[in-house]
Design an enzyme around this catalytic site. Sequence first.
Site, PDB file in Angstrom:
ATOM      1  N   ARG A  83      75.698   4.300   9.918  1.00  0.00           N
ATOM      2  CA  ARG A  83      75.946   5.623   9.325  1.00  0.00           C
ATOM      3  C   ARG A  83      74.925   5.879   8.214  1.00  0.00           C
ATOM      4  O   ARG A  83      75.130   6.747   7.372  1.00  0.00           O
ATOM      5  CB  ARG A  83      77.375   5.688   8.775  1.00  0.00           C
ATOM      6  CG  ARG A  83      77.649   4.757   7.617  1.00  0.00           C
ATOM      7  CD  ARG A  83      79.013   5.033   7.017  1.00  0.00           C
ATOM      8  NE  ARG A  83      79.103   4.738   5.630  1.00  0.00           N
ATOM      9  CZ  ARG A  83      79.677   3.635   5.117  1.00  0.00           C
ATOM     10  NH1 ARG A  83      80.180   2.728   5.910  1.00  0.00           N
ATOM     11  NH2 ARG A  83      79.736   3.466   3.822  1.00  0.00           N
ATOM     12  N   HIS A  87      66.998   1.025   7.046  1.00  0.00           N
ATOM     13  CA  HIS A  87      66.078   0.439   6.085  1.00  0.00           C
ATOM     14  C   HIS A  87      65.593  -0.901   6.629  1.00  0.00           C
ATOM     15  O   HIS A  87      65.985  -1.322   7.721  1.00  0.00           O
ATOM     16  CB  HIS A  87      66.764   0.296   4.723  1.00  0.00           C
ATOM     17  CG  HIS A  87      67.147   1.625   4.131  1.00  0.00           C
ATOM     18  ND1 HIS A  87      66.231   2.636   3.940  1.00  0.00           N
ATOM     19  CD2 HIS A  87      68.347   2.133   3.729  1.00  0.00           C
ATOM     20  CE1 HIS A  87      66.836   3.693   3.422  1.00  0.00           C
ATOM     21  NE2 HIS A  87      68.120   3.416   3.293  1.00  0.00           N
ATOM     22  N   HIS A  90      68.223  -3.367   7.904  1.00  0.00           N
ATOM     23  CA  HIS A  90      68.827  -2.950   9.183  1.00  0.00           C
ATOM     24  C   HIS A  90      67.830  -3.181  10.329  1.00  0.00           C
ATOM     25  O   HIS A  90      68.206  -3.616  11.420  1.00  0.00           O
ATOM     26  CB  HIS A  90      69.154  -1.454   9.204  1.00  0.00           C
ATOM     27  CG  HIS A  90      70.121  -0.970   8.162  1.00  0.00           C
ATOM     28  ND1 HIS A  90      69.710  -0.383   7.000  1.00  0.00           N
ATOM     29  CD2 HIS A  90      71.474  -0.949   8.149  1.00  0.00           C
ATOM     30  CE1 HIS A  90      70.781  -0.009   6.306  1.00  0.00           C
ATOM     31  NE2 HIS A  90      71.860  -0.354   6.968  1.00  0.00           N
ATOM     32  N   ARG A 176      77.017  -7.398   7.259  1.00  0.00           N
ATOM     33  CA  ARG A 176      77.911  -7.579   6.117  1.00  0.00           C
ATOM     34  C   ARG A 176      78.666  -6.266   5.843  1.00  0.00           C
ATOM     35  O   ARG A 176      78.125  -5.187   5.933  1.00  0.00           O
ATOM     36  CB  ARG A 176      77.144  -8.049   4.887  1.00  0.00           C
ATOM     37  CG  ARG A 176      76.102  -7.096   4.359  1.00  0.00           C
ATOM     38  CD  ARG A 176      76.417  -6.683   2.941  1.00  0.00           C
ATOM     39  NE  ARG A 176      75.397  -5.786   2.430  1.00  0.00           N
ATOM     40  CZ  ARG A 176      75.372  -4.490   2.696  1.00  0.00           C
ATOM     41  NH1 ARG A 176      76.284  -3.943   3.457  1.00  0.00           N
ATOM     42  NH2 ARG A 176      74.432  -3.728   2.184  1.00  0.00           N
TER      43      ARG A 176
HETATM   44  S1  ADX Z   1      78.453   1.012   8.830  1.00  0.00           S
HETATM   45  O1  ADX Z   1      79.562   1.733   8.174  1.00  0.00           O
HETATM   46  O2  ADX Z   1      77.952   1.683  10.015  1.00  0.00           O
HETATM   47  O3  ADX Z   1      78.810  -0.404   9.052  1.00  0.00           O
HETATM   48  P1  ADX Z   1      75.735   0.714   7.753  1.00  0.00           P
HETATM   49  O4  ADX Z   1      75.037   1.815   8.441  1.00  0.00           O
HETATM   50  O5  ADX Z   1      75.315   0.446   6.349  1.00  0.00           O
HETATM   51  O6  ADX Z   1      77.309   1.022   7.691  1.00  0.00           O
HETATM   52  O7  ADX Z   1      75.597  -0.645   8.538  1.00  0.00           O
HETATM   53  C1  ADX Z   1      75.286  -0.747   9.886  1.00  0.00           C
HETATM   54  C2  ADX Z   1      75.375  -2.204  10.321  1.00  0.00           C
HETATM   55  O8  ADX Z   1      74.421  -2.979   9.600  1.00  0.00           O
HETATM   56  C3  ADX Z   1      76.722  -2.869  10.069  1.00  0.00           C
HETATM   57  O9  ADX Z   1      76.977  -3.829  11.079  1.00  0.00           O
HETATM   58  C4  ADX Z   1      76.510  -3.568   8.734  1.00  0.00           C
HETATM   59  O10 ADX Z   1      77.362  -4.674   8.608  1.00  0.00           O
HETATM   60  C5  ADX Z   1      75.064  -4.010   8.854  1.00  0.00           C
HETATM   61  N1  ADX Z   1      74.336  -4.115   7.573  1.00  0.00           N
HETATM   62  C6  ADX Z   1      73.985  -3.099   6.743  1.00  0.00           C
HETATM   63  N2  ADX Z   1      73.240  -3.550   5.717  1.00  0.00           N
HETATM   64  C7  ADX Z   1      73.127  -4.898   5.870  1.00  0.00           C
HETATM   65  C8  ADX Z   1      72.489  -5.948   5.140  1.00  0.00           C
HETATM   66  N3  ADX Z   1      71.777  -5.722   4.025  1.00  0.00           N
HETATM   67  N4  ADX Z   1      72.611  -7.210   5.622  1.00  0.00           N
HETATM   68  C9  ADX Z   1      73.314  -7.479   6.739  1.00  0.00           C
HETATM   69  N5  ADX Z   1      73.927  -6.539   7.476  1.00  0.00           N
HETATM   70  C10 ADX Z   1      73.842  -5.269   7.063  1.00  0.00           C
END
Ligand code: ADX
Length: 274
Positions: A83, A87, A90, A176
């Site tokens: 969402r 970066h 990701h 995470r």
């Molecule tokens: S989410 O609500 O869709 O989970 P987000 O877009 O921030 O939020 O994360 C997408 C996926 O990447 C999720 O599986 C999340 O756990 C993972 N994620 C995000 N940032 C990191 C990070 N710095 N280290 C490890 N996993 C991450």
Amino acid sequence: MIVREKFPHDKELEIPNVYRTADDAHPGVAQIRKQGNTCVAGDIDVVTTTYEPEFADFRLPPAKTRDAFAARGWNTVAAFQTRNPIHRSHEYLTKVALEMTDGLLIHPLVGETKSDDIPADVRMQCYRVLIDNYYNRDKTMLSVMPLAMRYAGPREAVLHTLIRKNYGVTHFIVGRDHAGVGNYYGTYDAQKIFDQFDLPKDIGVTILKFEHTAWCKTCAAVVSTKTCPHGPEHKVAPSGTKVRELLKAGQRPPNEFSRPEIADILIKWAQSMG
Ligand code: ADX
């Protein structure tokens, strides 16, 4: 809808069981509280034939997504739910996943999100630019997931996995605090919830679990707490607030945190917000 069934919306059952909290400050809990007290169910007739959904070029329903994988000859596909703009950390998760599978499905959620999340149309620009510049397009597919965020952490991770299974993927990335918000869930709760299943047999999908990742200045690479011996002072991990300040001021966050092309799109958006 031809209403066939009508039943009370049991919020007192739903809220603690889905969200593991009944705190009205939780955005998912607040959403349920705003909904009506009666549920109806029945067959639906679609009468609008001219409806043009948002991101029409990237809106592949499950069966068409499975067909697209087959047409590319992909037997194994890893899906990435997000969402946020992608970066560097990701990007690392998606590329490590792709090292293990035939293809990668970048599957951003574009339904309703919290008002302080970055809007889906801005994120879509980011995903397209990123894929064009930094991904192997023969191995990467972008399509949208028209689903609202619940911010339900672990239970939402299971929901996200089951839905992506219907889209035909074999692997799903859970990093995470997946689908987390505030401090309602532990950093790895959304991974631990899968321990109760025999995977991939029970769900039909292998969960790719990642620990916290970030750029390490000493390793000169994106690393995770699992792979890097250096402490937080070696990491490039600006807070969300710091990143927003930089963007508003027209400054790119460090390249180790975000690709410049993404930073530029986000600067334009942040500045248009006044
Ligand atoms: S989410 O609500 O869709 O989970 P987000 O877009 O921030 O939020 O994360 C997408 C996926 O990447 C999720 O599986 C999340 O756990 C993972 N994620 C995000 N940032 C990191 C990070 N710095 N280290 C490890 N996993 C991450």
